[in-house]
Design a protein around this motif. Structure first.
Motif, short mmCIF file in Angstrom:
data_model
loop_
_atom_site.label_atom_id
_atom_site.label_comp_id
_atom_site.label_asym_id
_atom_site.label_seq_id
_atom_site.Cartn_x
_atom_site.Cartn_y
_atom_site.Cartn_z
N LEU A 182 27.37 47.32 138.17
CA LEU A 182 27.39 47.92 139.65
C LEU A 182 26.70 49.58 139.74
O LEU A 182 27.11 50.22 138.73
CB LEU A 182 28.79 48.08 139.80
CG LEU A 182 29.01 48.94 141.17
CD1 LEU A 182 28.63 48.02 142.45
CD2 LEU A 182 30.47 48.96 141.37
N THR A 183 25.76 49.75 140.74
CA THR A 183 25.30 51.09 140.76
C THR A 183 25.74 51.55 142.30
O THR A 183 25.45 50.53 143.15
CB THR A 183 24.07 51.34 140.58
OG1 THR A 183 23.39 50.34 141.26
CG2 THR A 183 23.48 50.92 139.02
N ALA A 184 26.41 52.67 142.77
CA ALA A 184 26.84 52.95 143.96
C ALA A 184 26.39 54.35 144.16
O ALA A 184 26.37 55.14 143.29
CB ALA A 184 28.23 52.80 144.22
N SER A 193 32.67 62.78 135.58
CA SER A 193 33.85 61.69 135.26
C SER A 193 33.38 60.40 134.38
O SER A 193 32.32 59.84 134.82
CB SER A 193 34.53 61.10 136.36
OG SER A 193 35.06 62.31 137.38
N LYS A 194 34.01 60.02 133.40
CA LYS A 194 33.92 58.91 132.39
C LYS A 194 34.98 57.99 132.80
O LYS A 194 36.42 58.66 132.54
CB LYS A 194 33.70 59.32 130.94
CG LYS A 194 32.48 59.89 130.53
CD LYS A 194 32.38 60.19 129.15
CE LYS A 194 31.13 61.02 128.88
NZ LYS A 194 30.98 61.40 127.34
N ILE A 195 34.83 56.75 132.92
CA ILE A 195 35.61 55.66 133.12
C ILE A 195 35.90 54.75 132.31
O ILE A 195 34.89 54.11 131.98
CB ILE A 195 35.38 55.21 134.90
CG1 ILE A 195 35.08 56.16 135.73
CG2 ILE A 195 36.40 53.98 135.04
CD1 ILE A 195 34.42 55.70 137.03
N ASN A 196 37.22 54.53 132.02
CA ASN A 196 37.36 53.51 130.79
C ASN A 196 38.75 52.67 131.42
O ASN A 196 39.66 53.19 131.18
CB ASN A 196 37.65 54.06 129.51
CG ASN A 196 37.78 53.08 128.49
OD1 ASN A 196 37.86 51.95 128.72
ND2 ASN A 196 37.98 53.13 127.22
N LYS A 197 38.39 51.66 132.32
CA LYS A 197 39.52 50.60 132.92
C LYS A 197 40.13 51.75 133.72
O LYS A 197 39.65 52.38 134.74
CB LYS A 197 40.23 50.22 131.74
CG LYS A 197 39.55 49.20 130.89
CD LYS A 197 40.40 48.37 129.98
CE LYS A 197 39.48 47.47 128.96
NZ LYS A 197 40.42 46.67 127.80
N ASN A 198 41.44 51.90 133.63
CA ASN A 198 42.27 52.74 134.67
C ASN A 198 42.27 54.30 134.16
O ASN A 198 43.07 54.94 134.68
CB ASN A 198 43.54 52.32 134.58
CG ASN A 198 44.22 52.05 133.32
OD1 ASN A 198 44.00 51.47 132.46
ND2 ASN A 198 45.54 53.01 133.20
N ILE A 199 41.60 54.58 132.95
CA ILE A 199 41.76 55.92 132.73
C ILE A 199 40.22 56.80 133.02
O ILE A 199 39.45 56.37 132.87
CB ILE A 199 41.92 56.08 131.25
CG1 ILE A 199 43.25 55.38 130.80
CG2 ILE A 199 41.74 57.64 130.60
CD1 ILE A 199 44.25 56.07 131.31
N VAL A 211 27.87 54.55 137.92
CA VAL A 211 27.13 53.50 137.17
C VAL A 211 28.41 52.67 136.39
O VAL A 211 29.11 53.58 135.99
CB VAL A 211 26.12 53.89 136.28
CG1 VAL A 211 25.66 52.69 135.39
CG2 VAL A 211 24.95 54.54 136.89
N TYR A 212 28.48 51.59 136.65
CA TYR A 212 29.94 50.92 136.27
C TYR A 212 29.54 49.38 136.06
O TYR A 212 29.03 48.89 136.59
CB TYR A 212 30.85 50.84 137.24
CG TYR A 212 32.42 50.42 137.04
CD1 TYR A 212 33.13 51.15 136.18
CD2 TYR A 212 32.82 49.40 137.43
CE1 TYR A 212 34.51 50.65 135.74
CE2 TYR A 212 34.11 48.93 137.03
CZ TYR A 212 34.94 49.77 136.26
OH TYR A 212 36.18 49.32 136.06
N ASN A 213 30.35 48.99 134.78
CA ASN A 213 30.13 47.52 134.57
C ASN A 213 31.62 46.67 134.51
O ASN A 213 32.45 47.25 134.16
CB ASN A 213 29.91 47.51 133.05
CG ASN A 213 29.62 46.02 132.24
OD1 ASN A 213 30.62 45.29 131.87
ND2 ASN A 213 28.31 45.52 132.28
N LEU A 214 31.52 45.79 135.44
CA LEU A 214 32.69 45.19 135.96
C LEU A 214 33.35 44.64 134.77
O LEU A 214 34.65 44.49 134.52
CB LEU A 214 32.39 44.26 136.86
CG LEU A 214 31.77 44.67 138.41
CD1 LEU A 214 31.55 43.66 139.24
CD2 LEU A 214 32.86 45.86 138.97
N LYS A 215 32.56 43.91 133.77
CA LYS A 215 33.01 43.30 132.56
C LYS A 215 33.80 44.11 131.68
O LYS A 215 34.91 43.70 131.31
CB LYS A 215 32.21 42.35 131.94
CG LYS A 215 32.57 41.18 130.92
CD LYS A 215 31.42 40.62 130.19
CE LYS A 215 31.99 39.66 129.22
NZ LYS A 215 31.00 38.82 128.57
#
Length: 448
Positions: free
Chosen positions: A272-274, A351-357, A303-307
Motif C-alpha cells: 500500500l502507498t498513500a 514514523s516507522k510502523i510495526n503492527k500496532n507500534i 508506504v505499508y505492507n498489509l501482510k
C-alpha cells in the motif's frame, strides 16, 4: 433397478432407505427425441462424494421432465436446494443451450455453507432470477438479478476464521444486477451493511480470461462503527471512490476528500502507498481521538505492507502551532513563556510502523523555541504513548516526558536547576545591558 431398451428407460437407484433416484420414460435414439421424468431425492449428500469429488452435507431434491427432440429439447424442473423454492426451464437447440431461465426464492445462506462444508460465517436469504439467451460463451445475452437480504454475520465464527474481533451486530443486504453480453458479465452492485455501504456502477468480468475491472464507492457514515474491524477508534464520516483490477495481480486505487484535504492511495497485492495532502491536522487528531495539541496543514506519504503490517510514514507540517493543553500550560507555568504563540513554519515527522507500534521523531523550530521529539512510541492497540521532547526556550533547556493513556497522559518535566538559573541570569544580564545601552544612547542624543 436398471432397465434400458431401444426406446424406454426405467432406473431406480436407492442410495439408502431415505434417498432415491428415479428416472423413467420414453426416448428415441434415432429421432433424438425424449419424454422422460426424473425425481432425485438425496437425504445425505455425503454419500455421493465418490461421484461429486467433494464432500457435501445436507439434503437435495430435484424433479422434472425432459421433453422434445434435437430441434428443441425442453428440460424443466423444481428443486429445494438450500431450502429454497427453485424452478428452472432450459431449452436446447441441437443439444446446445439456447435459453436458460432459473428462479431461486429464499435460498438460505446458512444451508449453502453447510452443504459446501464451509463454516457458518453468516445467515440470511438469497433470491436469484436468471434469464439467459444464447447461453454459449461468446454469444451470451441475458440478465441475472441477485438479492441477498436479512443477512447477519456470525461474529464468533468469522473472528476465529479471520483473526478479527467483531463485537457489534453486523447485518447486510445486497442487490446485484448482471448483464451478460458475449463473453462479458457486467454487474451493478448495491451493498448495505450496518457498518458501511458499497456501491459499484459497473464491474466488468471477462468470463474467458477471468479478468475483473470495476469501479467502487465506499460510504462510511459513522467511523465509530468500524472500531471492531480496524481496532482503531475514529469518528466522523468518509466517502472513498476508486477502481479495482484483478488479473495476474490485484490492483486497487482510491481517492477521497478528507479533513479539508485529499487522500489518494494505491494497493498492489499487499503493498500500500498513500498520499495525503493539505489536511487540517487538528481535525485529524480529533477524528482519531488523539489529544488536540497541534494545529497545522499536513501532507503525508505512507508506504505499508498489509501482510507484514510494517511501513514508513513521512509528514510535512506547515505553519504549525501548539494548542492550549496540559502540556503547553505546564511549560507556561514553569517558564512564563506561551508556547502557543510560536509558529513553526515547516516541520518533518518521520514514523516507522510495526503492527500496532509507531515509533516517531520530529523537530520543531520557531523564532524563540526548539522542540526535539527524540523518541515517541505510540501503541494504537493499547492507546498509550511514551514520548520524550527536548525543549529549548530562549536558551532555557529541559526535557518533557509524556507517558500513559493518550487521552490523559502523565507529563513530567526534567529541569537542570543550576543550568536554568545560569540561563536566567544570562538572560537578565542581557536585558540589563540593553537597558544601560539604551539609557546612554538617549543621554548622548539629548546632549547633542
Amino acid at each position: 433397478k436398471f432397465l434400458v431398451s431401444a426406446n424406454k428407460i426405467d432406473i431406480v437407484a436407492n442410495i439408502d432407505s431415505n434417498s432415491k433416484i428415479n428416472v423413467n420414460g420414453d426416448y428415441n435414439l434415432f429421432a433424438g427425441s425424449a419424454d422422460i421424468k426424473y425425481d432425485i431425492n438425496i437425504k445425505d449428500l455425503a454419500k455421493l462424494q465418490k461421484f461429486t469429488g467433494k464432500k457435501l452435507k445436507g439434503s437435495f431434491a430435484l424433479n422434472g421432465i425432459v421433453l422434445g427432440n434435437k430441434e428443441l429439447m425442453n428440460v424443466q424442473g423444481k428443486s429445494n436446494i438450500f431450502s429454497s423454492q427453485t424452478s428452472y426451464d432450459v431449452k436446447l437447440v441441437n443439444y446446445e443451450p439456447s435459453l436458460i431461465q432459473v428462479n431461486v426464492l429464499k435460498a438460505r445462506i446458512q444451508d449453502a455453507l453447510v452443504m459446501l462444508e464451509e463454516p457458518a460465517y453468516a445467515k440470511g436469504y438469497l433470491d436469484i432470477n436468471m434469464d439467459i439467451k444464447n447461453a454459449q460463451l461468446g454469444t451470451l445475452d441475458g440478465l441475472i438479478t441477485t438479492k441477498v437480504y436479512q443477512g447477519l454475520v456470525n461474529n464468533a465464527v468469522v473472528n476465529k476464521a479471520f483473526d478479527l474481533k467483531l463485537v457489534d451486530k453486523l447485518t447486510f443486504k445486497t442487490t446485484v444486477i448482471t448483464k451478460l453480453k458475449n463473453d462479458l458479465a457486467l454487474s451493478a452492485v448495491k451493498t448495505y451493511t450496518s457498518k458501511a455501504n458499497i456501491f459499484v456502477k459497473e464491474a466488468k468480468v471477462n468470463l474467458s480470461t477471468q479478468k475483473i475491472n470495476s469501479d467502487y464507492q465506499i460510504v462510511v457514515g459513522d467511523l465509530k462503527k468500524l472500531f471492531d474491524v480496524s481496532a482503531t477508534k475514529m469518528r466522523g464520516a468518509i466517502t472513498i471512490d476508486g477502481n479495482f483490477v484483478k488479473d495476474e495481480n490485484i490492483l486497487v486505487n482510491g481517492t477521497s476528500k478528507l479533513l479539508k484535504g485529499t487522500l489518494n492511495y494505491k494497493l498492489l497485492n499487499d503493498d500500500l502507498t498513500a498520499n495525503i495532502k493539505n489536511i487540517d491536522l487538528l481535525k485529524g487528531l480529533y477524528m482519531m481521538y488523539y489529544p488536540e495539541v497541534f494545529n497545522s496543514s499536513a501532507s503525508m506519504d505512507l508506504v505499508y505492507n498489509l501482510k507484514d503490517q510494517k511501513g514508513v510514514m513521512t509528514a510535512i507540517l506547515k505553519d504549525g502551532q501548539l494548542v492550549k493543553s496540559d502540556y503547553s500550560n505546564q511549560i507556561n507555568a514553569l517558564t512564563r513563556f506561551d508556547l502557543t504563540k510560536e509558529v513553526y513554519e515547516e516541520t518533518t515527522l518521520e514514523s516507522k510502523i510495526n503492527k500496532n507500534i509507531i515509533n516517531s521523531i520530529m523537530h520543531l523550530k520557531s523564532k524563540y523555541t526548539t522542540l526535539d521529539m527524540t523518541q515517541s512510541v505510540l501503541d494504537t492497540l493499547k492507546n498509550t504513548t511514551d514520548s520524550t521532547i527536548k525543549v529549548d526556550i530562549k536558551g532555557l533547556k529541559f526535557d518533557t516526558i509524556i507517558k500513559g493513556n493518550l487521552n490523559k497522559p502523565d507529563i513530567k518535566i526534567k529541569l537542570d536547576a543550576q543550568a536554568a538559573v545560569k540561563s536566567k541570569l544570562k538572560e537578565k544580564k542581557k536585558e540589563m545591558k540593553k537597558k544601560i545601552e539604551d539609557k546612554i544612547k538617549n543621554k548622548l542624543k539629548s546632549l547633542f
